[in-house]
Design an enzyme around this catalytic site. Sequence first.
Site, PDB file in Angstrom:
ATOM      1  N   LYS A  13     -17.098 -31.531  12.878  1.00  0.00           N
ATOM      2  CA  LYS A  13     -16.123 -30.628  13.490  1.00  0.00           C
ATOM      3  C   LYS A  13     -15.340 -31.322  14.596  1.00  0.00           C
ATOM      4  O   LYS A  13     -14.143 -31.124  14.755  1.00  0.00           O
ATOM      5  CB  LYS A  13     -16.837 -29.423  14.088  1.00  0.00           C
ATOM      6  CG  LYS A  13     -16.948 -28.287  13.120  1.00  0.00           C
ATOM      7  CD  LYS A  13     -17.300 -27.020  13.849  1.00  0.00           C
ATOM      8  CE  LYS A  13     -17.259 -25.877  12.852  1.00  0.00           C
ATOM      9  NZ  LYS A  13     -17.685 -24.629  13.418  1.00  0.00           N
ATOM     10  N   ARG A  14     -16.056 -32.111  15.333  1.00  0.00           N
ATOM     11  CA  ARG A  14     -15.447 -32.850  16.452  1.00  0.00           C
ATOM     12  C   ARG A  14     -14.284 -33.723  15.951  1.00  0.00           C
ATOM     13  O   ARG A  14     -13.307 -33.952  16.638  1.00  0.00           O
ATOM     14  CB  ARG A  14     -16.545 -33.716  17.075  1.00  0.00           C
ATOM     15  CG  ARG A  14     -16.180 -34.542  18.263  1.00  0.00           C
ATOM     16  CD  ARG A  14     -17.456 -35.135  18.865  1.00  0.00           C
ATOM     17  NE  ARG A  14     -18.246 -35.836  17.851  1.00  0.00           N
ATOM     18  CZ  ARG A  14     -18.079 -37.108  17.525  1.00  0.00           C
ATOM     19  NH1 ARG A  14     -17.145 -37.812  18.100  1.00  0.00           N
ATOM     20  NH2 ARG A  14     -18.844 -37.671  16.611  1.00  0.00           N
TER      21      ARG A  14
END
Length: 477
Positions: free
Chosen positions: A251-252
Amino acid sequence: MGATEKADGNERVVTRFAPSPTGFLHIGGARTALFNWLFARHHGGEFKLRIEDTDRARSTDEAIEKILDGMRWLGLDWDGEEVYQFARADRHVEVANALLDQGKAYRCYATPDELAEMREQQRAAKQPIRYDGRWRDRDPAEAPEGAPFVIRLKTETDGETVIEDAVQGRVVVRNEEIDDFVMLRGDGTPTYMLAVAVDDHDMGVTHVIRGDDHLNNAFRQRALIDAMGWPQPVYAHVPLIHGPDGAKLSKRHGALGVEAYRDEMGMLPEAVINYLLRLGWGHGDDEIISRDQAVEWFDLDGVGKSAARFDLKKLENLNGHYIREADNGRLADLAAPLIAADLGRELTEEDRKLLQRGMESIKPRAKSLGELAEGAGFLFRTRPLNLDEKAAKLLQDGAPALLAHLVPLLEGLPDWTEEALDTAVREFADARDLKLGKVAQPLRAALTGRATSPGIFDVLLLLGREESLARIADQAG
Ligand code: GLU
């Protein structure tokens, strides 16, 4: 190969995208969908959508809606109705039973405890962990009365299986490594492995293009397809997407749902498509590739064998490019809700027209719809303008006095045209021995409340005589 030719003799190409609706349509899934879509469109074939909703606990209607919505937004239209896998369970059971009847599958009565013990022993003996075939040749009459069973496929034990993968090349696995996997569980429900093979066959899928995390599954699915005597599809296992640091995409890194690219990051679908296309597929050095061009060029030969790295900067630059290319009316429609939210009021018809007129000079600076809306904000701010820090700085010292001298000059202009304004402001600067910027910068700050904006004459024209003069007068002193 030209767009109208078929991939393989006379066969009509059929591809599919088969997401599990357990979350959003993430960027990796969107790329898989795109490659399948492009391959089908390139060959004049069909692109189908199958929702793999057999995991009842994790599949949700909301996730299905998000996937369909994401695909529509990206313009990845599918042929025919989408297929829901769970609804086809009877057909999956039918195939498992047919294999059972033909002696190509068998009932396995091993209990979970027995299997756990088997694995424990394999682990202790440092052997590969896999089902040992204990019920393969055993007489089912030996099974305890009414005991639950699973149905397993009888896979080949000798020799090897070869997959000529269109991306990975030749992949060989010894058949002893392919276990007699479960097709029907103890409760009679089909496994993913069975469902996929049956659905691909029934949907006429000729090319299975998907992430390379499914390569191992391909060998099992292949065994099942062979057992049924069905034709094998062509497999193309595409390397997964990694983050800029080479680690698995998280996600980062931007492994978000496509709606985040649309709603939070303000991307245009054509930018996302162009970016996803280049993520793992190439055509020479071409970076900017339109959808039509991609349909004409796309083939599996261009898919790289190593993991592509996600690069948000590249995506933002592409988005900037497509914003500059986009129609001003469309951009105004996309920016309007963002501006309205910022202003706390709806835009009027007049506002909307002004916004569209402004787009030509606002869009060259924007890399997202958010930046586009921010860049257009000056058109609708009300007087006296709130100045941001940089604008306030530009209006310090001698700037208010300078503007005070400029106001009557502009007031006296017979025409409010670019030419007249340009001449007047330049002459004003020259007369004071100032560079144009020394006048334009405070003027910009007074007119927009910001230190950056479209060209100053565009701003004066967009705001019009009355509003421009009032804004300048507000800051003059
Ligand atoms: N439903 C699987 C997934 O979401 C894909 C299955 C396939 O493409 O064969 O990963």
